[in-house]
Each structure stands twice: as structure tokens, then as C-alpha cells.
Scaffold this motif. Structure first.
Motif, PDB file in Angstrom:
ATOM      1  N   ALA A  12     -10.402   5.505  -2.233  1.00 55.78           N
ATOM      2  CA  ALA A  12     -10.050   4.363  -2.853  1.00 55.78           C
ATOM      3  C   ALA A  12     -10.829   4.045  -3.997  1.00 55.78           C
ATOM      4  O   ALA A  12     -10.121   3.527  -5.124  1.00 55.78           O
ATOM      5  CB  ALA A  12     -10.045   3.348  -1.753  1.00 55.78           C
ATOM      6  N   PHE A  13     -12.096   4.359  -4.068  1.00 53.15           N
ATOM      7  CA  PHE A  13     -12.815   4.140  -5.354  1.00 53.15           C
ATOM      8  C   PHE A  13     -12.513   4.966  -6.529  1.00 53.15           C
ATOM      9  O   PHE A  13     -13.088   4.915  -7.644  1.00 53.15           O
ATOM     10  CB  PHE A  13     -14.221   4.011  -4.858  1.00 53.15           C
ATOM     11  N   ASN A  14     -11.818   6.085  -6.366  1.00 58.26           N
ATOM     12  CA  ASN A  14     -10.961   6.986  -7.495  1.00 58.26           C
ATOM     13  C   ASN A  14      -9.974   6.557  -8.031  1.00 58.26           C
ATOM     14  O   ASN A  14      -9.479   7.127  -8.765  1.00 58.26           O
ATOM     15  CB  ASN A  14     -11.299   8.309  -6.911  1.00 58.26           C
ATOM     16  N   LYS A  15      -9.462   5.423  -7.627  1.00 54.54           N
ATOM     17  CA  LYS A  15      -8.160   4.892  -8.012  1.00 54.54           C
ATOM     18  C   LYS A  15      -8.405   3.727  -8.963  1.00 54.54           C
ATOM     19  O   LYS A  15      -9.614   2.952  -8.875  1.00 54.54           O
ATOM     20  CB  LYS A  15      -7.296   4.580  -6.964  1.00 54.54           C
ATOM     21  N   GLU A  16      -7.655   3.329  -9.809  1.00 55.09           N
ATOM     22  CA  GLU A  16      -7.249   2.050 -10.610  1.00 55.09           C
ATOM     23  C   GLU A  16      -6.688   0.975 -10.085  1.00 55.09           C
ATOM     24  O   GLU A  16      -5.231   1.192  -9.815  1.00 55.09           O
ATOM     25  CB  GLU A  16      -7.346   2.501 -12.029  1.00 55.09           C
ATOM     26  N   TRP A  17      -6.928  -0.161 -10.322  1.00 58.46           N
ATOM     27  CA  TRP A  17      -6.186  -1.350  -9.871  1.00 58.46           C
ATOM     28  C   TRP A  17      -5.191  -1.536 -11.069  1.00 58.46           C
ATOM     29  O   TRP A  17      -5.841  -1.515 -11.999  1.00 58.46           O
ATOM     30  CB  TRP A  17      -6.953  -2.389  -9.595  1.00 58.46           C
ATOM     31  N   THR A  18      -3.948  -2.073 -10.866  1.00 55.73           N
ATOM     32  CA  THR A  18      -2.934  -2.110 -12.030  1.00 55.73           C
ATOM     33  C   THR A  18      -2.367  -3.498 -11.926  1.00 55.73           C
ATOM     34  O   THR A  18      -2.539  -4.091 -11.023  1.00 55.73           O
ATOM     35  CB  THR A  18      -1.961  -1.068 -11.858  1.00 55.73           C
ATOM     36  N   ALA A  19      -2.074  -3.918 -12.980  1.00 55.40           N
ATOM     37  CA  ALA A  19      -1.387  -5.226 -13.123  1.00 55.40           C
ATOM     38  C   ALA A  19      -0.210  -5.352 -12.223  1.00 55.40           C
ATOM     39  O   ALA A  19       0.106  -6.577 -11.719  1.00 55.40           O
ATOM     40  CB  ALA A  19      -0.886  -5.476 -14.760  1.00 55.40           C
ATOM     41  N   GLU A  20       0.385  -4.229 -11.937  1.00 55.41           N
ATOM     42  CA  GLU A  20       1.530  -4.269 -11.096  1.00 55.41           C
ATOM     43  C   GLU A  20       1.352  -4.577  -9.515  1.00 55.41           C
ATOM     44  O   GLU A  20       1.735  -5.306  -8.764  1.00 55.41           O
ATOM     45  CB  GLU A  20       2.294  -2.930 -10.942  1.00 55.41           C
ATOM     46  N   MET A  21       0.103  -3.869  -9.454  1.00 50.48           N
ATOM     47  CA  MET A  21      -0.433  -4.241  -7.967  1.00 50.48           C
ATOM     48  C   MET A  21      -0.916  -5.632  -7.806  1.00 50.48           C
ATOM     49  O   MET A  21      -0.717  -6.288  -6.710  1.00 50.48           O
ATOM     50  CB  MET A  21      -1.768  -3.099  -7.690  1.00 50.48           C
ATOM     51  N   GLU A  22      -1.537  -6.274  -8.604  1.00 54.91           N
ATOM     52  CA  GLU A  22      -2.030  -7.503  -8.836  1.00 54.91           C
ATOM     53  C   GLU A  22      -0.970  -8.406  -8.631  1.00 54.91           C
ATOM     54  O   GLU A  22      -0.828  -9.435  -7.720  1.00 54.91           O
ATOM     55  CB  GLU A  22      -2.633  -7.756 -10.441  1.00 54.91           C
ATOM     56  N   ALA A  23       0.272  -8.153  -9.258  1.00 50.28           N
ATOM     57  CA  ALA A  23       1.525  -9.107  -9.288  1.00 50.28           C
ATOM     58  C   ALA A  23       1.876  -9.073  -7.731  1.00 50.28           C
ATOM     59  O   ALA A  23       2.497 -10.086  -6.968  1.00 50.28           O
ATOM     60  CB  ALA A  23       2.270  -8.511 -10.355  1.00 50.28           C
ATOM     61  N   ALA A  49       1.046  -1.241   0.048  1.00 48.12           N
ATOM     62  CA  ALA A  49      -0.100  -0.167  -0.029  1.00 48.12           C
ATOM     63  C   ALA A  49       0.853   1.285  -0.120  1.00 48.12           C
ATOM     64  O   ALA A  49       0.731   2.238  -0.700  1.00 48.12           O
ATOM     65  CB  ALA A  49      -1.031  -0.118   1.258  1.00 48.12           C
ATOM     66  N   ARG A  50       1.911   1.334   0.992  1.00 49.44           N
ATOM     67  CA  ARG A  50       2.978   2.326   0.773  1.00 49.44           C
ATOM     68  C   ARG A  50       3.648   2.461  -0.542  1.00 49.44           C
ATOM     69  O   ARG A  50       3.698   3.509  -0.900  1.00 49.44           O
ATOM     70  CB  ARG A  50       3.594   2.352   2.125  1.00 49.44           C
ATOM     71  N   LYS A  51       3.716   1.609  -1.036  1.00 52.31           N
ATOM     72  CA  LYS A  51       4.487   1.705  -2.485  1.00 52.31           C
ATOM     73  C   LYS A  51       3.727   2.353  -3.174  1.00 52.31           C
ATOM     74  O   LYS A  51       4.383   3.086  -3.989  1.00 52.31           O
ATOM     75  CB  LYS A  51       4.790   0.167  -2.839  1.00 52.31           C
ATOM     76  N   TYR A  52       2.268   2.256  -3.306  1.00 53.43           N
ATOM     77  CA  TYR A  52       1.496   3.109  -4.121  1.00 53.43           C
ATOM     78  C   TYR A  52       1.047   4.091  -3.533  1.00 53.43           C
ATOM     79  O   TYR A  52      -0.221   4.716  -4.162  1.00 53.43           O
ATOM     80  CB  TYR A  52       0.559   2.251  -4.640  1.00 53.43           C
ATOM     81  N   ASP A  53       1.449   4.759  -2.339  1.00 50.80           N
ATOM     82  CA  ASP A  53       1.020   5.884  -1.789  1.00 50.80           C
ATOM     83  C   ASP A  53      -0.377   6.024  -1.339  1.00 50.80           C
ATOM     84  O   ASP A  53      -1.208   6.929  -1.406  1.00 50.80           O
ATOM     85  CB  ASP A  53       1.185   7.213  -2.702  1.00 50.80           C
ATOM     86  N   MET A  54      -0.571   4.689  -0.639  1.00 54.17           N
ATOM     87  CA  MET A  54      -2.173   4.536  -0.133  1.00 54.17           C
ATOM     88  C   MET A  54      -2.009   3.895   1.272  1.00 54.17           C
ATOM     89  O   MET A  54      -0.800   3.409   1.765  1.00 54.17           O
ATOM     90  CB  MET A  54      -2.852   3.515  -0.845  1.00 54.17           C
ATOM     91  N   SER A  55      -2.764   4.088   2.010  1.00 53.44           N
ATOM     92  CA  SER A  55      -2.954   3.829   3.104  1.00 53.44           C
ATOM     93  C   SER A  55      -3.364   2.124   3.167  1.00 53.44           C
ATOM     94  O   SER A  55      -4.081   1.702   2.091  1.00 53.44           O
ATOM     95  CB  SER A  55      -4.187   4.217   4.386  1.00 53.44           C
ATOM     96  N   PRO A  56      -3.187   1.339   4.116  1.00 50.42           N
ATOM     97  CA  PRO A  56      -3.675   0.059   4.083  1.00 50.42           C
ATOM     98  C   PRO A  56      -5.230  -0.256   3.730  1.00 50.42           C
ATOM     99  O   PRO A  56      -5.622  -0.919   2.747  1.00 50.42           O
ATOM    100  CB  PRO A  56      -3.289  -0.757   5.398  1.00 50.42           C
ATOM    101  N   ALA A  57      -5.963   0.905   4.291  1.00 48.85           N
ATOM    102  CA  ALA A  57      -7.596   0.518   3.930  1.00 48.85           C
ATOM    103  C   ALA A  57      -7.737   0.886   2.706  1.00 48.85           C
ATOM    104  O   ALA A  57      -8.658   0.301   2.161  1.00 48.85           O
ATOM    105  CB  ALA A  57      -8.266   1.712   5.226  1.00 48.85           C
TER     106      ALA A  57
END
Length: 85
Positions: free
Chosen positions: A53-64, A13-21
């Protein structure tokens, strides 16, 4: 095992500048089999964070990244018991 798994997901989460929530909610949003997500904010700040959180997009890198942690901790809720079990 669970604390280590949680720490690994929090690091992602921190890697993507997000909180765990935020990251957890975005993960839920990315699952096609989850029709809705319930949030549990108790403050306006938490509500803003949750909604963001709902204004962001999930990426293939996040999935990996998530898949890598899931491989390392396939069942983090299992706690070794004395004598097996």
C-alpha cells in the motif's frame, strides 16, 4: 449504516485493484496530518499486502470517490436508537 459504508469503501478499493486494507492504508498515507501508520499483519501475506500500500500513490479520483461515500455516510458509526438517542 456502517456495513453499507464499509461495503462502499471496499467497492472503491476493488475499482483500483486493491484490497480494503491496502486502500485504507493508502488513505492514511495520503493524509498530511498522519505522521505514521500502524499496520497489524499477522501473516507474511498480510504484511506484504500492507507494505505494498505504501508503494502506491493516492489520486484525485480516489479522493473524489472517498468524498462521495463520506457524503452519503457522514457518520457511519452512529446507529439509530429507539426513541432517539
Amino acid at each position: 449504516m456502517a456495513p453499507a459504508a464499509v461495503a462502499s469503501y471496499a467497492e472503491i478499493a476493488r475499482k483500483y485493484d486493491m484490497s480494503p486494507a491496502e486502500f485504507a492504508l493508502l488513505f492514511c498515507k495520503s493524509r498530511p496530518f498522519v505522521p505514521s501508520t500502524i499496520i497489524g499483519a499477522t501473516t507474511m501475506e498480510q504484511l506484504r499486502e500492507n507494505v505494498e500500500a505504501f508503494n502506491k500513490e493516492w489520486t484525485a479520483e480516489m479522493e473524489a470517490d472517498v468524498e462521495e461515500v463520506a457524503k452519503k455516510f457522514p457518520e457511519p458509526w452512529r446507529t439509530p436508537q429507539r426513541g432517539g438517542g
